[in-house]
Design a protein around this motif. Structure first.
Motif, PDB file in Angstrom:
ATOM      1  N   SER A 132       0.826  -1.209   0.000  1.00 32.02           N
ATOM      2  CA  SER A 132       0.000   0.000   0.000  1.00 32.02           C
ATOM      3  C   SER A 132       0.859   1.257   0.000  1.00 32.02           C
ATOM      4  N   HIS A 135       2.754   1.492  -3.394  1.00 32.08           N
ATOM      5  CA  HIS A 135       1.828   1.869  -4.463  1.00 32.08           C
ATOM      6  C   HIS A 135       1.512   3.358  -4.419  1.00 32.08           C
ATOM      7  N   SER A 136       1.451   3.931  -3.219  1.00 28.96           N
ATOM      8  CA  SER A 136       1.197   5.375  -3.108  1.00 28.96           C
ATOM      9  C   SER A 136       2.374   6.190  -3.636  1.00 28.96           C
ATOM     10  N   TRP A 137       3.576   5.600  -3.600  1.00 28.85           N
ATOM     11  CA  TRP A 137       4.756   6.283  -4.131  1.00 28.85           C
ATOM     12  C   TRP A 137       4.884   6.072  -5.641  1.00 28.85           C
ATOM     13  N   ILE A 138       4.641   4.844  -6.089  1.00 28.02           N
ATOM     14  CA  ILE A 138       4.768   4.512  -7.517  1.00 28.02           C
ATOM     15  C   ILE A 138       3.481   3.821  -7.955  1.00 28.02           C
ATOM     16  N   PRO A 139       2.437   4.578  -8.262  1.00 26.15           N
ATOM     17  CA  PRO A 139       1.130   3.981  -8.577  1.00 26.15           C
ATOM     18  C   PRO A 139       1.104   3.204  -9.888  1.00 26.15           C
ATOM     19  N   ALA A 140       2.143   3.339 -10.719  1.00 23.09           N
ATOM     20  CA  ALA A 140       2.163   2.599 -11.985  1.00 23.09           C
ATOM     21  C   ALA A 140       2.198   1.090 -11.759  1.00 23.09           C
ATOM     22  N   PRO A 142       0.724  -1.982  -9.770  1.00 23.31           N
ATOM     23  CA  PRO A 142      -0.466  -2.266  -8.964  1.00 23.31           C
ATOM     24  C   PRO A 142      -0.082  -2.750  -7.567  1.00 23.31           C
ATOM     25  N   GLN A 143      -1.002  -2.605  -6.640  1.00 26.43           N
ATOM     26  CA  GLN A 143      -0.702  -2.955  -5.254  1.00 26.43           C
ATOM     27  C   GLN A 143      -0.347  -4.435  -5.108  1.00 26.43           C
ATOM     28  N   TRP A 146       3.259  -4.974  -6.049  1.00 24.14           N
ATOM     29  CA  TRP A 146       4.220  -4.633  -5.005  1.00 24.14           C
ATOM     30  C   TRP A 146       4.274  -5.720  -3.934  1.00 24.14           C
ATOM     31  N   ASP A 309       6.016   7.482   6.707  1.00 28.53           N
ATOM     32  CA  ASP A 309       5.735   6.425   5.729  1.00 28.53           C
ATOM     33  C   ASP A 309       6.978   5.569   5.487  1.00 28.53           C
TER      34      ASP A 309
END
Length: 484
Positions: A132, A135-140, A142-143, A146, A309
């Protein structure tokens, strides 16, 4: 009775060229003293401390400090008992092996598999939490991608050697330790008006009582707080498993056990005290932003959210790494004792229990998939059915120590590196405290489902263990008759 008297000696062919193993178990003594020191220190700092403390503060107000004191005292007692046994008999199976020897095969089998189950569920929780953040740092990415990457990388690290696990844990636990120590120091400087440029200078101790008193929800909320914080302490026992793969396990266990008081005092009580003195307990930002982020922002630390974070991510990765290590060593020990498939007891030439690691991570991957597919049904069931395992583990450690003390004293002639204080009175007091917490959970609306499902899971595993014992007894009887 020899520590490994009932264990399988089943090893891979490539083990024959392996150097001397730790404790003749096939594992290698690859952990250095600095690794074990950091594992011991970082073991009590889980991601739950950073992200879960705000709910405890909301439930109990400043009185949550008493909840942490009560649970911290419980952990100190349990670690003292475990340290007494582990210093005398270092083992990768730790309390599961001691329960096997002191209480019976059924006890070691049950608590070993429950502990393994707890940690493989934790793998899914921590992988999802880390995914999570990433994904917030690199949204390209998908969660779920990651989560897969994190699990694969840490699995690869654990498969290389125990030293690679220790090195990773040394640095990531080090980040947690430095972060929490820095937070406590900066916070105390701000509280007493010494920190230059603070937005909240000289707050003092007023916030401990100025918003409805020290216990705004009543003293009963302290027990509610206990239920909310008790599981964030799980992990302090990891060092007793890891000590079995070090050159000087007794020294490592003794050092870790003797330092647990100040570790809990600084990292838990110290940091929560700072939060409660910098902000009123009912400040909306504690729930909205998280207790540590809110406290940092209150004294003017820039980019507090991003910093936290990063710290939470390191805590998550550290917990995930340790969870995989712990689960694999527990099922490895179960395999050696014949309580898990024999293949789990095999090690590579580097002393790595490869099958135990892969088996544990496979269930972890399955649990991650459940979390994405059925988060509110199947995964909730897994979480709740492992929710009270920490208390069950601590209870078994206490009961085991009551029996093991006589065994250890007989073997050592009374010379022990660590002794439980005021034995057996404090041991019995700790048992009663754990039973009280379990009973309170059963009558608490929020904890009833967790303790109920956890008891069901424990009973199922216990029944399997008893049936296995009965089958072994029947199988051994004809052999004994033939020998006679």
């Amino acid at each position: 009775m020899s520590l490994y008297s009932r264990e399988s000696k089943d090893v891979d062919a490539d083990d024959q060229s392996a150097p001397a193993a730790a404790g003749s178990s096939g594992l290698q003594a690859g952990l250095k003293n600095r690794h074990l020191s950091m594992i011991a220190i970082g073991g009590v700092i889980g991601a739950g401390l950073f992200v879960g403390s705000s709910s405890g503060i909301a439930a109990a107000g400043p009185a949550i400090l008493l909840s942490y004191v009560l649970v911290g005292t419980l952990v100190v007692m349990v670690m003292r008992m475990l340290g007494e046994m582990a210093a005398a008999r270092p083992s990768s199976g730790s309390f599961s092996e001691y329960a096997d020897q002191a209480l019976g095969r059924w006890a070691g089998f049950t608590i070993g598999w429950l502990y393994w189950f707890f940690w493989v569920v934790v793998l899914a929780v921590e992988a999802t939490a880390g995914a999570s953040i990433l994904h917030s740092w690199i949204p390209a990415v998908p969660q779920w991608g990651w989560a897969l990457i994190v699990m694969v990388v840490l699995t690869a690290l654990n498969l290389v050697s125990v030293a690679s696990y220790g090195e990773f844990e040394f640095w990531f636990a080090g980040i947690k330790v430095v972060a929490i120590t820095g937070f406590v120091v900066l916070g105390l400087l701000a509280v007493f008006g010494i920190l230059p440029g603070s937005k909240n200078p000289g707050a003092g101790l007023a916030h401990l009582t100025d918003a409805g008193g020290f216990a705004p929800h009543g003293w009963g909320a302290v027990l509610t707080g206990v239920l909310m914080v008790v599981f964030s302490f799980m992990g302090s026992e990891i060092v007793t498993l890891a000590a079995g793969e070090s050159d000087d396990p007794r020294r490592a266990v003794t050092k870790a056990t003797n330092s647990v008081i100040w570790r809990i005092g600084i990292f838990y009580l110290g940091s929560i005290f700072v939060v409660l003195t910098l902000l009123p307990w009912n400040d909306a930002s504690i729930v909205e932003r998280g207790s540590y982020v809110a406290a940092l922002e209150s004294i003017g630390i820039p980019y507090a959210g991003g910093i936290m974070d990063f710290i939470v991510l390191t805590a998550v990765l550290s917990c995930l790494n340790s969870g995989l290590y712990t689960a694999s060593r527990m099922v490895f020990s179960l395999g050696r004792r014949g309580d898990a498939p024999r293949s789990f007891a095999r090690t590579t030439a580097r002393g790595v229990p490869r099958n135990a690691i892969l088996g544990s991570v496979a269930f972890g991957f399955l649990a991650v998939w459940f979390n994405y597919q059925w988060p509110e049904s199947v995964f909730d069931f897994l979480l709740n059915s492992s929710g009270a395992v920490a208390l069950f583990v601590w209870l078994v450690i206490c009961c085991t120590q009551l029996r093991m003390r006589r065994i250890v004293e007989r073997e050592t002639g009374g010379e022990m590196a660590i002794r439980m204080w005021a034995f057996p009175y404090l041991t019995w007091a700790t048992i009663l405290m754990i039973l009280f917490v379990v009973g309170y959970m059963a009558f608490d609306e929020a904890g009833r489902e967790q303790v109920g499902l956890s008891v069901v899971a424990a009973l199922v595993i216990l029944c399997v263990g008893l049936l296995r014992d009965r089958a072994r007894t029947r199988a051994d009887r004809p052999r004994a008759d033939r020998r006679s």
